[in-house]
Design an enzyme around this catalytic site. Structure first.
Site, PDB file in Angstrom:
ATOM      1  N   SER A 264      43.165   9.425 118.613  1.00 41.65           N
ATOM      2  CA  SER A 264      42.037   8.487 118.692  1.00 41.65           C
ATOM      3  C   SER A 264      42.560   7.072 118.887  1.00 41.65           C
ATOM      4  O   SER A 264      43.739   6.788 118.669  1.00 41.65           O
ATOM      5  CB  SER A 264      41.218   8.540 117.407  1.00 41.65           C
ATOM      6  OG  SER A 264      41.964   7.952 116.355  1.00 41.65           O
ATOM      7  N   LYS A 265      41.638   6.214 119.263  1.00 44.76           N
ATOM      8  CA  LYS A 265      41.967   4.805 119.468  1.00 44.76           C
ATOM      9  C   LYS A 265      42.506   4.218 118.156  1.00 44.76           C
ATOM     10  O   LYS A 265      43.417   3.400 118.150  1.00 44.76           O
ATOM     11  CB  LYS A 265      40.705   4.076 119.932  1.00 44.76           C
ATOM     12  CG  LYS A 265      40.839   2.587 120.085  1.00 44.76           C
ATOM     13  CD  LYS A 265      41.491   2.229 121.395  1.00 44.76           C
ATOM     14  CE  LYS A 265      41.444   0.758 121.712  1.00 44.76           C
ATOM     15  NZ  LYS A 265      41.805  -0.162 120.649  1.00 44.76           N
ATOM     16  N   ARG A 266      41.900   4.669 117.061  1.00 42.84           N
ATOM     17  CA  ARG A 266      42.330   4.158 115.752  1.00 42.84           C
ATOM     18  C   ARG A 266      43.806   4.508 115.489  1.00 42.84           C
ATOM     19  O   ARG A 266      44.563   3.675 114.989  1.00 42.84           O
ATOM     20  CB  ARG A 266      41.414   4.728 114.652  1.00 42.84           C
ATOM     21  CG  ARG A 266      41.532   4.048 113.321  1.00 42.84           C
ATOM     22  CD  ARG A 266      40.180   3.842 112.638  1.00 42.84           C
ATOM     23  NE  ARG A 266      39.320   5.009 112.775  1.00 42.84           N
ATOM     24  CZ  ARG A 266      39.310   6.029 111.909  1.00 42.84           C
ATOM     25  NH1 ARG A 266      40.107   6.029 110.864  1.00 42.84           N
ATOM     26  NH2 ARG A 266      38.479   7.033 112.080  1.00 42.84           N
TER      27      ARG A 266
END
Ligand code: GLU
Length: 508
Positions: A264-266
């Site tokens: 994920s981007k996170r």
């Protein structure tokens, strides 16, 4: 293999995720390999998720990575328009066909009614609260209402959607090129909305209609679309296009660097690596997400790295040019298992590509990032890049590591000074600086023999003073080849730097 027609079909809902770039690459490789056609279709039917600037971003990102679009948005072609929002009337026509054949129906339920249905089913202990073969007859639609009532609602402009009438009890089969046979029972599929109340089709209808009309032969897309595939098979059948149905290949997920769960981007933000090809500024929040380009990656290195996320050639070879990838690629060698996104591997690819680039190509990166006021001829920039290219990971490393070529040191590595700035070093450097001032041109070879002559005359081992010489010239304890560095700096500058060190540094 016959020429394929493949499409990359992103939705302009934000920056193009790196997984999307990989999807585009696989489509492109198959197209190039077969002398086929790579199509770019923009799937913008969900007006609520439309983000300004996203389409331009997608075009720029594909161009940077080196993917050339043969047909589609930005290029045109025989099936234009390629932006789905401009094809509304086409979808409308096929929705009407599905209605006329009894494979779709009008549904008038309001949001509150849908909510009430879900709550009722939940309260009754049902595990499935979808609008489906089991629930549709309890709802407000053209299957349950008298025809006159349906006509009245349609004519009075009552909001409606068109839903697919999924068969009650049937096994849907499809063959996926990566996953093999996929069987899904229709009880698992809900009566998906095909046309929304705003008159726009949903992804499912638009996607199938366009793949058919654009004569797509292979649908290569992310695994997240696998659950939709059986529904698409039904649509092909209902529209009478079963024989023209494309072949499906659903790509494996990209996993977090530790292999646990979807990337994920996170995760990327936390670990400090980019997830978008180019810088992206979110138009609502103004937040900047750094791109691979701006983080110092080369497009061909990124392409090579991404091609290996899920595919492998079955040999030990890892470095592949685009031509080599095109020749070696095959969908059969794409795995089902998720591919771990190892950013260190991306960095390794980048190092290999930097090392193999011509000095001339690399000089552009250095020249573009010079400190303000610094001047540098192309020839000097090429020499510096040739010297540094084995030592860099990112394009911006050239400017960082080349700093001492443009600015004399203002500080000196204390550790080296305290250990090496001794009588012997001072004697050698004084004589060396003197010898250099009588030289006009300086080559690495001359720098070396001159130094060796000085140390031989003074009876001091050359190896003992090299670190002191390096610190006088660059300020640092380590760096690229010292003799070549001196050649690039030139004799007067080297002598001046040694003299400055001699007059500032305390002797140990
Ligand atoms: N518009 C879909 C997406 O954003 C395309 C999926 C497909 O390729 O069918 O990924």
């Amino acid at each position: 293999m016959k020429p394929v027609r493949v499409r990359f079909a992103p939705s302009p809902t934000g920056a193009l995720h790196i997984g999307g770039v990989r999807t585009a690459i696989y489509n492109y490789l198959l197209a190039k390999q077969t002398n086929g056609t790579m199509i770019l279709r923009i799937e913008d039917t969900d007006q609520t998720r439309f983000v300004p600037g996203a389409e331009e971003y997608i075009l720029k990102a594909l161009e940077w990575v080196g993917i050339k679009i043969d047909e589609g948005v930005g290029v045109g072609g025989p099936h234009a328009p390629y932006r789905q929002s401009e094809r509304k009337s086409i979808y409308h026509q096929y929705a009407q066909q599905l209605l006329a054949d009894g494979n779709a129906y009008y549904a008038f339920d309001t949001e509150d009614e849908l909510e009430a249905m879900r709550n009722r089913l939940k309260a009754a202990g049902s595990s499935n609260q979808q609008y489906s073969a089991t629930t549709r007859m309890m709802m407000d639609n053209s299957l349950t209402l008298p025809e006159s009532e349906v006509q009245r609602k349609l004519e009075s402009g009552h909001p409606y959607v068109i839903r697919l009438k999924v068969p009650d009890s049937e096994e849907i089969h499809l063959h996926d090129l990566i996953r093999g046979e996929v069987n899904v029972h229709t009880s698992q599929i809900d009566d998906k909305v095909l046309m929304k109340s705003d008159g726009m089709p949903t992804y499912h209808l638009a996607n199938v209609v366009d793949d058919y009309l654009m004569q797509i032969t292979h649908v290569i897309r992310g695994e997240e679309w696998l659950p939709s595939a059986p529904l698409h098979v039904l649509l092909y059948r209902f529209l009478g296009w079963e024989k023209q149905m494309p072949q499906f290949a659903h790509l494996p997920l990209l996993l977090k660097p530790d292999g646990n769960g979807k990337l994920s981007k996170r995760d990327a933000d936390k670990a400090g690596f980019p997830l978008f090809p180019l810088n992206w500024i979110d138009p609502t929040s103004g937040e900047l997400s750094k791109g691979f380009r701006e983080s110092g990656y080369l497009p061909d290195a990124l392409l090579n790295f991404l091609a290996f996320l899920g595919w492998n050639p079955g040999t030990e070879q890892e470095i592949f040019s685009l031509q080599e990838l095109t020749a070696a690629f095959s969908v059969d060698r794409i795995g089902k298992a998720g591919a771990r996104f190892d950013i260190h591997k991306a960095q390794w690819f980048n190092q290999q590509y930097l090392k193999n680039k011509s000095n001339e190509a690399l000089a552009a990166y250095l020249l573009a990032a010079l400190p303000p006021g610094a001047t540098c001829t192309p020839n000097k920039a090429e020499k510096i890049c040739g010297l540094l290219k084995d030592r860099v990971t990112f394009t911006h490393d050239f400017a960082l590591q080349a700093q001492f070529f443009f600015e004399a040191p203002t500080a000196y590595d204390q550790h080296v000074v305290s250990k090496r700035w001794n009588d012997d070093a001072i004697k050698v450097l004084t004589a060396y600086s003197h010898a250099l001032s009588s030289l006009t041109g300086l080559t690495a070879e001359v720098a070396k023999t001159t130094l060796e002559n000085v140390t031989a005359t003074l009876g001091i081992g050359t190896g003992k003073i090299l670190q002191a010489l390096r610190v006088a010239i660059s300020g640092a304890a380590s760096g690229p080849d010292l003799m070549v560095s001196m050649e690039i700096l030139g004799a007067p500058e080297v002598a001046a730097r040694i003299n400055r060190a001699l007059s500032t540094l305390p002797k140990v």
